[in-house]
Design a protein around this motif. Structure first.
Motif, PDB file in Angstrom:
ATOM      1  N   MET A   1       0.841  -1.193   0.000  1.00 22.26           N
ATOM      2  CA  MET A   1       0.000   0.000   0.000  1.00 22.26           C
ATOM      3  C   MET A   1       0.875   1.242   0.000  1.00 22.26           C
ATOM      4  O   MET A   1       1.906   1.284   0.662  1.00 22.26           O
ATOM      5  CB  MET A   1      -0.916   0.000   1.230  1.00 22.26           C
ATOM      6  CG  MET A   1      -1.831   1.216   1.305  1.00 22.26           C
ATOM      7  SD  MET A   1      -2.909   1.148   2.737  1.00 22.26           S
ATOM      8  CE  MET A   1      -3.998  -0.174   2.255  1.00 22.26           C
ATOM      9  N   ASP A   2       0.465   2.238  -0.748  1.00 21.60           N
ATOM     10  CA  ASP A   2       1.213   3.479  -0.847  1.00 21.60           C
ATOM     11  C   ASP A   2       0.489   4.598  -0.116  1.00 21.60           C
ATOM     12  O   ASP A   2      -0.671   4.488   0.244  1.00 21.60           O
ATOM     13  CB  ASP A   2       1.392   3.902  -2.315  1.00 21.60           C
ATOM     14  CG  ASP A   2       2.265   2.920  -3.082  1.00 21.60           C
ATOM     15  OD1 ASP A   2       3.114   2.299  -2.439  1.00 21.60           O
ATOM     16  OD2 ASP A   2       2.072   2.790  -4.301  1.00 21.60           O
ATOM     17  N   CYS A   3       1.218   5.698   0.056  1.00 20.00           N
ATOM     18  CA  CYS A   3       0.625   6.887   0.658  1.00 20.00           C
ATOM     19  C   CYS A   3       1.234   8.114   0.023  1.00 20.00           C
ATOM     20  O   CYS A   3       2.441   8.173  -0.205  1.00 20.00           O
ATOM     21  CB  CYS A   3       0.897   6.905   2.167  1.00 20.00           C
ATOM     22  SG  CYS A   3       0.507   8.487   2.921  1.00 20.00           S
ATOM     23  N   LEU A   4       0.410   9.104  -0.275  1.00 20.67           N
ATOM     24  CA  LEU A   4       0.907  10.397  -0.716  1.00 20.67           C
ATOM     25  C   LEU A   4       0.630  11.406   0.379  1.00 20.67           C
ATOM     26  O   LEU A   4      -0.510  11.597   0.786  1.00 20.67           O
ATOM     27  CB  LEU A   4       0.247  10.850  -2.016  1.00 20.67           C
ATOM     28  CG  LEU A   4       0.824  12.152  -2.581  1.00 20.67           C
ATOM     29  CD1 LEU A   4       0.992  12.048  -4.090  1.00 20.67           C
ATOM     30  CD2 LEU A   4      -0.028  13.344  -2.234  1.00 20.67           C
ATOM     31  N   CYS A   5       1.711  12.015   0.877  1.00 26.14           N
ATOM     32  CA  CYS A   5       1.565  13.077   1.875  1.00 26.14           C
ATOM     33  C   CYS A   5       1.722  14.408   1.184  1.00 26.14           C
ATOM     34  O   CYS A   5       2.806  14.723   0.689  1.00 26.14           O
ATOM     35  CB  CYS A   5       2.635  12.946   2.967  1.00 26.14           C
ATOM     36  SG  CYS A   5       2.411  11.519   4.017  1.00 26.14           S
ATOM     37  N   ASP A  82      -0.299   0.280  -8.577  1.00 23.13           N
ATOM     38  CA  ASP A  82       0.433  -0.966  -8.843  1.00 23.13           C
ATOM     39  C   ASP A  82      -0.571  -2.037  -9.258  1.00 23.13           C
ATOM     40  O   ASP A  82      -1.754  -1.774  -9.442  1.00 23.13           O
ATOM     41  CB  ASP A  82       1.250  -1.407  -7.622  1.00 23.13           C
ATOM     42  CG  ASP A  82       0.392  -1.585  -6.371  1.00 23.13           C
ATOM     43  OD1 ASP A  82      -0.822  -1.867  -6.507  1.00 23.13           O
ATOM     44  OD2 ASP A  82       0.917  -1.443  -5.260  1.00 23.13           O
ATOM     45  N   ASP A  83      -0.099  -3.243  -9.418  1.00 21.30           N
ATOM     46  CA  ASP A  83      -0.959  -4.324  -9.909  1.00 21.30           C
ATOM     47  C   ASP A  83      -1.977  -4.794  -8.877  1.00 21.30           C
ATOM     48  O   ASP A  83      -2.927  -5.503  -9.216  1.00 21.30           O
ATOM     49  CB  ASP A  83      -0.095  -5.516 -10.354  1.00 21.30           C
ATOM     50  CG  ASP A  83       0.786  -5.177 -11.550  1.00 21.30           C
ATOM     51  OD1 ASP A  83       0.407  -4.273 -12.314  1.00 21.30           O
ATOM     52  OD2 ASP A  83       1.850  -5.812 -11.693  1.00 21.30           O
ATOM     53  N   SER A  84      -1.777  -4.417  -7.611  1.00 21.00           N
ATOM     54  CA  SER A  84      -2.667  -4.915  -6.559  1.00 21.00           C
ATOM     55  C   SER A  84      -4.051  -4.270  -6.612  1.00 21.00           C
ATOM     56  O   SER A  84      -5.025  -4.864  -6.163  1.00 21.00           O
ATOM     57  CB  SER A  84      -2.044  -4.652  -5.179  1.00 21.00           C
ATOM     58  OG  SER A  84      -2.047  -3.259  -4.887  1.00 21.00           O
ATOM     59  N   LEU A 162      -8.335   6.460  -0.959  1.00 16.76           N
ATOM     60  CA  LEU A 162      -8.906   6.523  -2.298  1.00 16.76           C
ATOM     61  C   LEU A 162      -8.604   5.272  -3.105  1.00 16.76           C
ATOM     62  O   LEU A 162      -7.470   4.760  -3.069  1.00 16.76           O
ATOM     63  CB  LEU A 162      -8.340   7.735  -3.051  1.00 16.76           C
ATOM     64  CG  LEU A 162      -8.342   9.088  -2.318  1.00 16.76           C
ATOM     65  CD1 LEU A 162      -7.682  10.144  -3.177  1.00 16.76           C
ATOM     66  CD2 LEU A 162      -9.754   9.484  -1.931  1.00 16.76           C
ATOM     67  N   ASN A 163      -9.599   4.810  -3.850  1.00 17.40           N
ATOM     68  CA  ASN A 163      -9.346   3.760  -4.824  1.00 17.40           C
ATOM     69  C   ASN A 163      -8.551   4.331  -5.997  1.00 17.40           C
ATOM     70  O   ASN A 163      -8.685   5.514  -6.323  1.00 17.40           O
ATOM     71  CB  ASN A 163     -10.663   3.169  -5.332  1.00 17.40           C
ATOM     72  CG  ASN A 163     -11.363   2.319  -4.295  1.00 17.40           C
ATOM     73  OD1 ASN A 163     -10.807   2.015  -3.235  1.00 17.40           O
ATOM     74  ND2 ASN A 163     -12.603   1.941  -4.578  1.00 17.40           N
TER      75      ASN A 163
END
Length: 344
Positions: A1-5, A82-84, A162-163
């Motif tokens: 999982m990613d996060c944008l701050c 990503d692919d997930s 967010l999706n």
């Protein structure tokens, strides 16, 4: 999982952004992307120790022009998808709270919508944009900017999950996620809001930052009191980095944060203040309700108070008084600042 701050200035002591990154790491986030518009190398150097210590990847996505609150997501699209197909967090770094991110993930999965936002209750909603929502399901109905009549008391708290499909709604241009993206998702009944438990504070202004520090330390006292400093020289809630050195005869607190590599000489009094990385405070200085910027020096018997703000590498002489002075970086101050003013 990613996060944008989404971030403007993030170098603001141990409280910010370290606790945010720790909260993200705790719920399985593997990469944090900082949306910035200047000096990425400075931020990455500062955060490198967090990356190594916490085992989380930290990268920067740099804007060449201001892109608002949604445009940076389009710019960082390749880092967020990503692919997930998993959702990603977006956090505003100018707010402080208890970051109930695990609960937000569960909420997001439960409603099946495209986006989740965190909201917080305020006493005077007319000052903000209000989120009108169904209190049972959390489904957002609409947004009302600074309502003149009461429509609700919940406002956007600056934390989103967010999706990836939300990125298809955002073009690479200056865009507001609050005013242009979220209303469209709400109109399609795909936006849900979760009420933030615990405290919340916008700390974009210095006086609000000091208030946010107090709320954060209060939260630590309740949930992780072992992180707070102890001793006969400590009064109330105080956070001290393990590398800081405090001399004899000091009285520290309440509501003080002392960053890495600081040297607090004997007889110093600190209260309601933040002392950033690499600061030296000389003997018998007294600091209250102020922010001392990284690598600054405060002279002997100097008194600093009333929301004095010292930028990076500011050096205050001995026996100087500052009453609300705002001193820009790389300055040397030898005479007192008797009333609130900016020293350039």
């Amino acid at each position: 999982m990613d996060c944008l701050c989404s971030s403007g200035i993030i170098r603001f002591t141990k409280m910010r952004p370290r606790n945010t990154i720790e909260a993200l790491k705790a719920i399985g986030v593997t990469e944090v992307v900082l949306a910035i518009n200047y000096q990425p190398e400075v931020m990455l150097n500062f955060l490198k120790e967090f990356e190594q210590k916490l085992g989380i990847k930290i990268t920067c996505s740099q804007e060449t022009e201001p892109l608002g609150t949604a445009g940076p997501l389009a710019l960082a699209r390749d880092k967020l998808i990503d692919d997930s197909g998993e959702p990603f967090f977006v956090l505003n770094s100018d707010v402080i709270n208890e970051y109930p991110l695990k609960e937000m993930m569960e909420f997001h999965k439960s409603h099946g919508g495209e986006a989740s936002i965190m909201v917080t209750k305020v006493d005077e909603p007319s000052k903000y944009g209000v989120v009108v929502m169904d209190d049972t399901s959390g489904k957002v109905e609409k947004f009302v900017e600074k309502p003149k009549i009461f429509v609700g008391n919940k406002i956007n708290a600056g934390i989103y999950l967010l999706n990836p499909s939300v990125l298809d709604r955002i073009e690479l241009k200056p865009t507001s996620i609050e005013k242009e993206v979220f209303p469209k998702i709400a109109a399609e009944k795909q936006l849900y809001a979760m009420v933030l438990p615990g405290f919340w504070m916008d700390i974009g202004q210095p006086k609000d930052y000091i208030t946010g520090l107090r709320l954060y330390l209060d939260s630590l006292r309740k949930k992780s009191s072992f992180k707070l400093a102890k001793g006969s020289h400590i009064l109330g809630n105080v956070l001290v980095d393990e590398s800081a050195v405090i001399g004899e005869g000091c009285l520290i607190g309440p509501d003080v944060a002392i960053g890495p590599g600081c040297e607090i000489e004997p007889g110093v009094r600190l209260s309601h203040c933040t002392v950033m990385r690499g600061v030296r405070i000389k003997k018998h200085a007294c600091i209250s309700c102020s922010i001392i910027g990284w690598h600054s020096t405060v002279g002997r018997w100097t008194r600093i108070e009333n929301m004095t703000i010292l930028g990076e590498d500011v050096h205050i002489g001995d026996e100087v008084y500052s009453n609300g002075g705002v001193v820009l970086p790389h300055k040397e101050i030898k005479s007192s600042i008797l009333k609130p003013e900016i020293v350039m």
